[in-house]
Design a protein around this motif. Structure first.
Motif, short mmCIF file in Angstrom:
data_model
loop_
_atom_site.label_atom_id
_atom_site.label_comp_id
_atom_site.label_asym_id
_atom_site.label_seq_id
_atom_site.Cartn_x
_atom_site.Cartn_y
_atom_site.Cartn_z
N SER A 257 -8.25 21.83 4.18
CA SER A 257 -9.44 21.09 4.66
C SER A 257 -10.46 22.28 4.47
O SER A 257 -10.32 23.60 3.78
N SER A 258 -11.70 22.04 4.74
CA SER A 258 -12.73 22.96 4.85
C SER A 258 -12.73 24.05 5.78
O SER A 258 -13.61 24.98 5.78
N GLU A 259 -11.69 24.03 6.58
CA GLU A 259 -11.69 24.97 7.90
C GLU A 259 -11.28 26.42 7.34
O GLU A 259 -10.69 26.40 6.16
N GLU A 260 -11.46 27.32 8.09
CA GLU A 260 -11.07 28.66 7.73
C GLU A 260 -9.44 28.64 7.41
O GLU A 260 -8.57 27.97 7.93
N PRO A 261 -8.97 29.48 6.34
CA PRO A 261 -7.46 29.58 6.00
C PRO A 261 -6.67 29.93 7.41
O PRO A 261 -7.30 30.84 7.87
N GLN A 262 -5.53 29.51 7.57
CA GLN A 262 -5.01 29.91 8.98
C GLN A 262 -3.75 30.99 8.53
O GLN A 262 -3.14 31.54 9.55
#
Length: 489
Positions: A257-262
């Motif tokens: 998604s557009s979230e920060e990579p985990q």
């Protein structure tokens, strides 16, 4: 008139003689060493293994820089702190290559970090360092994760209720969960079958890499690729590891998604996207698979074995164990262990460093190659020459350690009891090929070991009076299987 069979014998004899004469001629420009046999070189002398004891004996005969032959391939061995530092540290860049033909090279396909060369190695290593930093290496976020696994480890040890048990799987599970969370984004439950299958594959590969079959493969890769044997099993197990990683990559693709990579996979998939328009980019899914294997394997094996040795040494030297526990009590007073505490726990810190020195997990290290001509002390080494820095000879160098053949934390303490580093402390190797996970390993070892010492007193099982501290040589130096009792404090 010669028969066909006689002619073939003559031709074969001439061919072997010519190749052997070429080897003998090549020895003139290399450091001295044992005379190689035709075809097999010095493999017989080495017992088909790069064992530290054998390499140290050869150094006594031929000096601290000598040459051995793996088949028709020369390998220059550096022994002792001075020679090793003059090689892999002083000429860090020039000695940054990996052998182009070996079992490890073929297993990883020349991809990733560990066995890659040139642009691939530089880009993948830079990515690995930056991503581990982005994921919290050296920060409180990752430290809290290690502390959490340490508490889980203590809980698992507590379930043994002071009865004898083998701690190896618990240690491995806890260590592997740290790198698993960083790479895959999740940890494994204690009895997870998939996790056990992955470890089984890693163990098989590590054991095979240190075997005689691997040395034969390194000497004759063109032949061994087509000969059945245990080395072929390494490729099957590597495929098993890659299949699991491929599934994880697909899961990450679906969840992106557009979230920060985990985790590492997230960061790498982003890097592939960012690098699509760069013709010199080496970021692709093949390299991702190799990076995962590099990080998971290296991030689990050596730290686990170091902890296994640590507990064994504490049982073997109960007075040292008691001194560690007294220091932990007086400084921490039962509070949770933090990496920063090492500055106030000089004796505990010294014991951990002595475990790494004395156990010498990496044994002799992994060969490198010269990426250009260079001169090491009095010898000129040509480009593509293989070089092995014998780490064992550094960690046991009598010129650098007070009593190298005895487990002695005083090696890392000054006369006032303050922690003191030694330039000969190189369990993670050195130079540009120094272990990528050194900082992570230091965090884990300090927190895991100190937490266990804080929580338990370790003893031999009832009726057992001797501690076996002899090592088993695989790719790493490992303790023989053992059982101990962990009595809660």
């Amino acid at each position: 008139m010669l028969s066909l069979s006689e002619l073939l014998v003559i031709l074969l004899t001439c061919l072997i003689s010519i190749k052997y004469l070429k080897v003998l001629w090549a020895t003139r420009s290399l450091p001295p060493g044992p005379i190689p046999f035709p075809f097999i070189g010095n493999l017989w002398t080495l017992s088909f293994k790069l064992h530290p004891v054998i390499l140290t004996k050869l150094a006594k005969s031929y000096g601290n820089i000598y040459t051995i032959w793996l088949g028709e391939t020369p390998l220059v061995v550096l022994n002792g702190c001075k020679s090793v530092r003059d090689g892999i540290v002083a000429h860090s860049d020039a000695l940054s290559g990996r052998p182009v033909a070996s079992l490890l090279k073929d297993l990883l396909g020349g991809k990733g970090i560990f066995m890659a060369n040139g642009r691939t190695w530089k880009q993948q290593r830079r990515f690995g360092l930056m991503t581990l930093k982005n994921l919290g290496l050296g920060k409180s976020s990752l430290e809290s994760q290690i502390q959490k696994e340490a508490r889980c480890m203590v809980d698992l040890f507590t379930t043994k209720k002071g009865e004898p048990f083998d701690p190896s799987y618990i240690l491995e599970h806890s260590v592997a969960n740290i790198i698993s969370a960083l790479v895959y984004g999740h940890r494994f439950p204690f009895d997870d079958i998939t996790f056990k299958d992955l470890l089984k594959s890693y163990h098989y590969i590590v054991e095979n890499i240190g075997s005689s079959w691997a040395r034969l493969y390194d000497a004759f890769p063109w032949l061994m690729r087509h000969i059945p044997g245990p080395h072929q099993g390494s490729f099957r197990h590597m495929n098993h590891l890659n299949e699991y990683s491929k599934k994880q990559i697909e899961i990450h693709k679906e969840k992106r998604s557009s979230e920060e990579p985990q985790d590492v996979i997230d960061y790498y998939l982003d890097q592939i996207e960012k690098s699509r328009d760069y013709t010199d980019s080496t970021f692709d899914e093949e390299n991702l698979l190799a990076v995962i294997t590099d990080l998971f394997g290296a991030g689990t094996e050596t730290t686990t074995i170091s902890l296994q040795w640590g507990l064994l040494y504490m049982v073997a030297f109960p007075d040292i164990q008691q001194t560690v526990q007294k220091e932990l009590e007086s400084v921490l007073n039962g509070s949770q262990v933090c990496y920063e505490d090492r500055k106030h726990l000089p004796y505990t810190n010294a014991v951990i460093h002595e475990i790494l020195r004395y156990a010498n997990i990496a044994a002799v290290g992994i060969p490198r190659t010269c990426i250009k001509d260079l001169r090491v002390r009095n010898y000129s080494l040509q480009k593509d020459t293989m070089v092995l820095a014998n780490l064992d000879s550094v960690l046991y160098d009598p010129q650098c350690w007070k009593d190298p053949n005895r487990f002695n934390p005083q090696n890392f303490l000054d006369i006032d009891g303050n922690f003191l580093m030694n330039e000969a402390f190189m369990p993670f190797s050195g130079g540009s090929r120094v272990c990528l996970g050194e900082q992570l390993a230091r965090f884990e070892l300090f927190i895991f070991f100190s937490t266990l010492m804080q929580s338990f007193s370790f003893h031999l099982p009832e009726g057992v009076n001797e501690v076996n501290t002899k090592a088993i040589y695989k790719m790493t130096l490992q303790p023989n299987p053992y059982k101990i009792r962990g009595v809660p404090r």
